[in-house]
Every structure is written in C-alpha cells, then in structure tokens.
Design a protein around this motif. Structure first.
Motif, PDB file in Angstrom:
ATOM      1  N   ASP A  84      54.119  27.212  -8.029  1.00 20.48           N
ATOM      2  CA  ASP A  84      53.868  26.437  -9.236  1.00 20.48           C
ATOM      3  C   ASP A  84      53.755  24.943  -8.911  1.00 20.48           C
ATOM      4  O   ASP A  84      52.899  24.241  -9.462  1.00 20.48           O
ATOM      5  CB  ASP A  84      54.975  26.668 -10.268  1.00 20.48           C
ATOM      6  CG  ASP A  84      54.933  28.067 -10.878  1.00 20.48           C
ATOM      7  OD1 ASP A  84      53.811  28.579 -11.094  1.00 20.48           O
ATOM      8  OD2 ASP A  84      56.002  28.649 -11.129  1.00 20.48           O
ATOM      9  N   ARG A 143      50.467  24.340  -7.050  1.00 18.28           N
ATOM     10  CA  ARG A 143      49.354  24.422  -7.998  1.00 18.28           C
ATOM     11  C   ARG A 143      49.242  23.138  -8.823  1.00 18.28           C
ATOM     12  O   ARG A 143      48.132  22.628  -9.042  1.00 18.28           O
ATOM     13  CB  ARG A 143      49.577  25.622  -8.909  1.00 18.28           C
ATOM     14  CG  ARG A 143      48.507  25.850  -9.949  1.00 18.28           C
ATOM     15  CD  ARG A 143      48.837  27.090 -10.755  1.00 18.28           C
ATOM     16  NE  ARG A 143      47.865  27.330 -11.802  1.00 18.28           N
ATOM     17  CZ  ARG A 143      47.933  28.350 -12.654  1.00 18.28           C
ATOM     18  NH1 ARG A 143      48.937  29.210 -12.568  1.00 18.28           N
ATOM     19  NH2 ARG A 143      47.006  28.512 -13.585  1.00 18.28           N
ATOM     20  N   LYS A 144      50.375  22.616  -9.245  1.00 19.15           N
ATOM     21  CA  LYS A 144      50.378  21.389 -10.043  1.00 19.15           C
ATOM     22  C   LYS A 144      49.808  20.218  -9.247  1.00 19.15           C
ATOM     23  O   LYS A 144      49.002  19.427  -9.765  1.00 19.15           O
ATOM     24  CB  LYS A 144      51.796  21.060 -10.496  1.00 19.15           C
ATOM     25  CG  LYS A 144      51.906  19.821 -11.371  1.00 19.15           C
ATOM     26  CD  LYS A 144      53.336  19.585 -11.794  1.00 19.15           C
ATOM     27  CE  LYS A 144      53.446  18.308 -12.650  1.00 19.15           C
ATOM     28  NZ  LYS A 144      54.847  18.052 -13.057  1.00 19.15           N
ATOM     29  N   LYS A 145      50.200  20.103  -7.961  1.00 22.78           N
ATOM     30  CA  LYS A 145      49.699  19.025  -7.118  1.00 22.78           C
ATOM     31  C   LYS A 145      48.182  19.133  -6.929  1.00 22.78           C
ATOM     32  O   LYS A 145      47.467  18.126  -6.961  1.00 22.78           O
ATOM     33  CB  LYS A 145      50.392  19.057  -5.759  1.00 22.78           C
ATOM     34  CG  LYS A 145      51.842  18.587  -5.782  1.00 22.78           C
ATOM     35  CD  LYS A 145      52.425  18.618  -4.387  1.00 22.78           C
ATOM     36  CE  LYS A 145      53.874  18.145  -4.383  1.00 22.78           C
ATOM     37  NZ  LYS A 145      54.461  18.213  -3.020  1.00 22.78           N
ATOM     38  N   LYS A 169      46.056  20.523  -8.937  1.00 23.19           N
ATOM     39  CA  LYS A 169      45.395  20.201 -10.208  1.00 23.19           C
ATOM     40  C   LYS A 169      45.340  18.698 -10.426  1.00 23.19           C
ATOM     41  O   LYS A 169      44.309  18.151 -10.847  1.00 23.19           O
ATOM     42  CB  LYS A 169      46.143  20.874 -11.360  1.00 23.19           C
ATOM     43  CG  LYS A 169      45.486  20.661 -12.715  1.00 23.19           C
ATOM     44  CD  LYS A 169      46.241  21.401 -13.815  1.00 23.19           C
ATOM     45  CE  LYS A 169      45.564  21.187 -15.170  1.00 23.19           C
ATOM     46  NZ  LYS A 169      46.278  21.907 -16.262  1.00 23.19           N
ATOM     47  N   GLU A 170      46.446  18.007 -10.113  1.00 23.20           N
ATOM     48  CA  GLU A 170      46.487  16.555 -10.283  1.00 23.20           C
ATOM     49  C   GLU A 170      45.512  15.867  -9.331  1.00 23.20           C
ATOM     50  O   GLU A 170      44.941  14.820  -9.655  1.00 23.20           O
ATOM     51  CB  GLU A 170      47.910  16.047 -10.035  1.00 23.20           C
ATOM     52  CG  GLU A 170      48.895  16.466 -11.123  1.00 23.20           C
ATOM     53  CD  GLU A 170      50.331  16.102 -10.784  1.00 23.20           C
ATOM     54  OE1 GLU A 170      50.592  15.730  -9.613  1.00 23.20           O
ATOM     55  OE2 GLU A 170      51.192  16.192 -11.679  1.00 23.20           O
TER      56      GLU A 170
END
Length: 230
Positions: free
Chosen positions: A55, A58-60, A62-63
């Motif tokens: 998670d 994935r967040k990194k 996306k950013e």
C-alpha cells in the motif's frame, strides 16, 4: 522462498531485476545476508529490497505519477496485510506486462487455519485481516481476471501446544493466534477454548501415537495477463 523464485527466473533469463517489498527490517536484513553469502548463486540478479508495504509503495508511485510494470509478481501469504485485498489484486494485475504472471498464495478456505481465524476474529490485530482462497477468487472475478489454482496439503505439529511447560508450544500458539503471549495474557477460559479448538476435528488430525497435526493447507492462484485486443 522469494530467493528461490528469483534464482529460477534467472535460470531462464540473462538478467533479473528483483523488487522486494517487506515492512519488517529484520526480514530484509536476513535477505541481504543471504544474498551476500551466496553471491555466485545470485549472480545476474539485481535486488531492490524496500522496507515498505504494498500500500505504501503504491501510494508513492501514484504521487510520482509512475506505473511500474513487471513480468512476474508474487504475493505469497501477504494479502492478509493490505487495506483492501480486492483492490490490491486489481492493482497487482495492472502492474503486469502483457503476458506477465501473477502468483497469489493464501491459506485455503478448507484449512484448519482459516476455520481458526474465522472462529476467533477478535484475536486478530489491526494489521492482519482474515483472507482465504475464496476471497481471492472473488477478487479476481470482480476484475474479470481468469486464473488457474492448485491446492497444497500441509500440516503443522502442534502437539507441544498442549504442554504447559513447552516454550515451543507457547510460541506456536502465539503464531496461530497472532497474539504475543496468549498463554500469559488471555483469560484462562479463552486460552483453553483456543487450545480446544485448534486440537479439535475442525482444525486438526490426531495420530495413533498422540501427535496432533494442524491443517494449514494453502492454495496458489496463478493469473496470466492477456494481451489487449486491437
């Protein structure tokens, strides 16, 4: 297991880029030491060992506005620790190159381990969620992902769990309950209920010599990403 998969892939390709996501620093350190001690075995494999969750990774991405692509992704007994296993299945599948393979391994829905987790959900912490093969099947179906599956029978000797003087038995109980020192912290009646359940017919098999074998069957689901239609 991950290192063996990497060496198998290396036997088929000239070079392998192996990205590993693991939130526990101690596990990553063990991996680093394993690679350092077996340099010849891992020659040609570029290891990228990251201390983070899927998670978080994935967040990194996306950013940063990036979308990583891989030819092979393995999620081996790891989808218990994601925020949303169905959403994570879709994300991992999206990360595959066309023709790429996604391997997911989880406890079987016919295993004693799953029956245990389902029976004692309040023993689970906020990190782990109860996920079995059926949840993964449903998750794949939600995205129209076709897959093949294989079942693997497996047993764990839990005989020492019923010996109050056994340190090994105490640690096995802690592992199965996902609780530190269940024997010393839980109410005696809860601890006894837990022992009765793991030793019962729903979860275990008792051998003629008194050995108690706990059912920890697991399933592997394998999906290959299809090429997009023109």
């Amino acid at each position: 297991m991950d290192s063996k998969l990497a060496t198998i892939l290396k036997s088929q390709f000239q070079a392998v880029q192996n990205t590993v996501l693991e939130p526990a620093e101690s596990q990553l350190q063990m991996y680093r030491e394993l690679v350092a001690q077996n340099r010849d075995q891992f020659a040609g494999i570029d290891f990228d060992l990251r201390q983070e969750t899927i998670d978080g990774y994935r967040k990194k991405q996306k950013e940063a506005g990036t979308q990583p692509k891989y030819h092979f992704i393995s999620a081996i007994h790891s989808l218990y620790y994601v925020e949303d296993h169905t959403d994570s299945i879709g994300y991992l599948y999206d990360c595959l190159e066309e023709g790429g393979i996604l391997l997911i391994i989880v406890i079987s829905d016919v295993s004693g381990f799953w029956r245990l987790l389902d029976h004692f959900p309040y023993l689970q912490d906020n990190v782990m969620c109860c996920v079995c093969t059926q949840h993964i099947r449903d998750g794949c179906s939600a995205y129209g992902i076709t897959f093949e599956s294989t079942h693997q029978a497996s047993r764990l000797d839990i005989t020492n769990c019923f010996n109050p003087k056994s340190e090994e038995g105490k640690l096995i109980v802690d592992f199965l309950s996902h609780t530190v020192d269940l024997r010393g912290t839980a109410p005696p009646e809860l601890h006894q209920e837990f022992l009765d359940f793991i030793g019962g017919k729903e979860c275990s098999e008792k051998q003629e010599d008194g050995t108690i074998l706990f059912n920890i069957d697991w399933d592997a689901l394998i999906a290959q990403k299809q090429a997009k239609k023109a």
